[in-house]
Design an enzyme around this catalytic site. Structure first.
Site: not given
Ligand code: UN1
Length: 484
Positions: A134, A232, A266, A446
């Site tokens: 993603n 993560e 996520c 991270e």
């Molecule tokens: C993810 O969905 O694994 O804060 C990372 C955010 C992005 C990173 C998402 N800069 O939505």
């Protein structure tokens, strides 16, 4: 060797590329090559490694348009979001390169004279990375750049849905001067990932993906020997909207947070915890906006929402929506798989708002990873924060209010790794730590200055130049006559 195809999720007949299915023998070879290359890399001065990382950032920036299109084609992200994905890697290169010309440890005064104490960081050797589709450029960059700066070799197993993006990222690194053997890519699904996680030549394993897979990766990695394992995992991110909130702002935030990347971040906003006084108005506005979003080819600049990653993914999301309705929720908009013009065979899912959701409903507890926003009405602030915290996940949360005490009180009491005030749950920036509490992770972060921790070991150094044996704790506080 067996192969698999990576396809455009908006139009699966469009094959992005064909890739080998690697097995344990290929993983062995990749680890061996990365390990051999790592020895010379680790001898380079850290600023010299940083220069190569900065150069990789320049290549990514130069090729941003091409990479953005590839992310849109392979991962189904709309162009503006695909561009953000690539930009996140460019930003990461700049940040990590800067870390190479920054303090690398701490000096600490000794309790004894003529003695120096400091900390420094050392590589773990070869790191094994398992990454999702993603953020197919950004997430490899979050892991690879700090791993390289720390002096490691890398073996990465990208998602089988985004192998071309990973290859393009690695090619940019190699063009910039990273030795080709230092970063090796292995392809496939569970088998090469498992082989990498248990490989004795891998000093640290870093995984981004789902909770069940993360647990398996961690268990396997620890079974074959203690090593650094960083996870993560998912989120069940909530937006709390209080009655004094700016509803225009909250509407924009909810629509972007819930339906951006078709809900497949996520960090996606998947719960709206709203005060009953404003729930009707806010939900009406979000529903109206959701229904207006244009589903379509992510490479068409007019598209608002692209496909979900696969047809089984759309089926899984539909199943969760049906389950929610079975538990008593109401579909206010969307709720079903959809099609889009010119996207033959693409798996789309209509942006969905579910009302009448209660905290014990499955859809309020489990990650959907799709464009589904569950609305829960809660009046009392304490109760709203309990609902935010009452899930297994702890990645991101947002609170919308104009009241400073409400905002800061929520920041204090929300148990997630990231909290936003008057901004949606997505949109983390590179210089700040990214990660979550509870089942979202295992304590690592991270990005930010802590991003390097999972890829390096701290070494504590004591140099005694007194010319005599000095004893810590003992020489400084010799026992007195009473034995104290
Ligand atoms: C993810 O969905 O694994 O804060 C990372 C955010 C992005 C990173 C998402 N800069 O939505």
């Amino acid at each position: 060797m067996a192969t698999f195809r990576s396809v455009n999720p908006a139009r699966p007949a469009d094959v992005v590329g064909e890739f080998p299915v690697h097995g344990p023998g290929d993983v062995d070879e990749a680890v061996a090559r990365a390990g051999a290359a790592q020895r010379a890399w680790a001898r380079l001065p850290i600023p010299a490694r940083a220069d190569v990382i900065a150069a990789a950032g320049a290549v990514l920036a130069r090729d941003k348009a091409r990479l953005t299109d590839l992310v849109a084609q392979e991962a189904g992200k709309i162009l503006v979001e695909a561009g953000g994905d690539v930009q996140e890697a460019v930003d990461m290169a700049a940040f990590v390169a800067g870390q190479g010309r920054s303090a690398w440890g701490a000096t600490v005064p000794s309790e004894l004279g003529d003695k120096l104490c400091w900390t420094t960081r050392h590589p773990v050797g070869v790191v094994g990375l398992i990454t999702p589709w993603n953020f197919p450029v950004a997430i490899p960059s979050w892991k690879i750049f700090p791993a390289l700066l720390a002096g490691n070799g890398v073996v990465i197993k990208p998602s089988e849905h985004a192998p071309a993006c990973c290859e393009a990222f690695v090619a940019a690194c190699v063009e910039a001067g990273v030795p080709a053997d230092l970063i090796r890519v292995v392809h496939g699904t569970a088998e090469p990932a498992a082989a990498l996680a248990v490989h004795p030549g891998v000093g640290a394993v870093s995984f981004t993906g789902s909770v069940p897979t993360g647990r398996k990766v961690a268990a396997a990695a620890m079974e074959s020997g203690p090593r650094v394992v960083s996870l993560e995992l998912g989120g069940k991110n909530a937006m709390v909207v209080r009655p004094d909130a700016d509803l225009d702002l909250a509407t924009d935030g909810a629509v972007f947070g819930a339906f951006g990347t078709a809900g497949q971040r996520c960090t996606s906003t998947s719960r709206l915890i709203v005060h009953p006084d404003v729930a009707g108005e806010l939900v009406d506005r979000i529903v109206k906006r959701a229904a207006e979003l244009r589903l379509g080819d992510p490479r068409d600049a007019a598209t608002d929402v692209g496909p979900v990653i696969t047809a089984p993914s759309a089926e899984r999301i539909a199943g969760m929506v049906a389950g929610a309705v079975g538990e008593g929720a109401t579909v206010a908009t969307g709720g079903e798989a959809a099609t889009a013009d010119g996207c033959e065979g693409g798996a789309f899912f209509a942006p969905t708002v579910l009302t009448g959701v209660r905290p014990d409903h499955t859809v309020a507890r489990q990650e959907v990873f799709g464009p589904v926003l569950a609305v829960l009405e809660v009046a009392d602030l304490d109760e709203a924060l309990d609902v935010v915290n009452g899930v297994e996940y702890g990645l991101s949360a947002a609170v919308y209010t104009r009241d400073i005490a409400t905002a800061l009180g929520a920041v204090d009491r929300i148990d997630t790794g990231i909290v936003y005030v008057n901004a949606p749950t997505i949109g983390a920036e590179i210089p700040l730590p990214f990660g979550g509490t509870k089942h979202t992770g295992n304590g690592f972060r991270e990005a930010g200055t802590r991003g390097i921790e999972q890829f390096s070991q701290v070494k504590t150094v004591y140099v005694d130049y007194s010319g005599r044996l000095q004893k810590a704790q003992i020489d400084t506080h010799p026992l007195d006559e009473e034995g104290r």
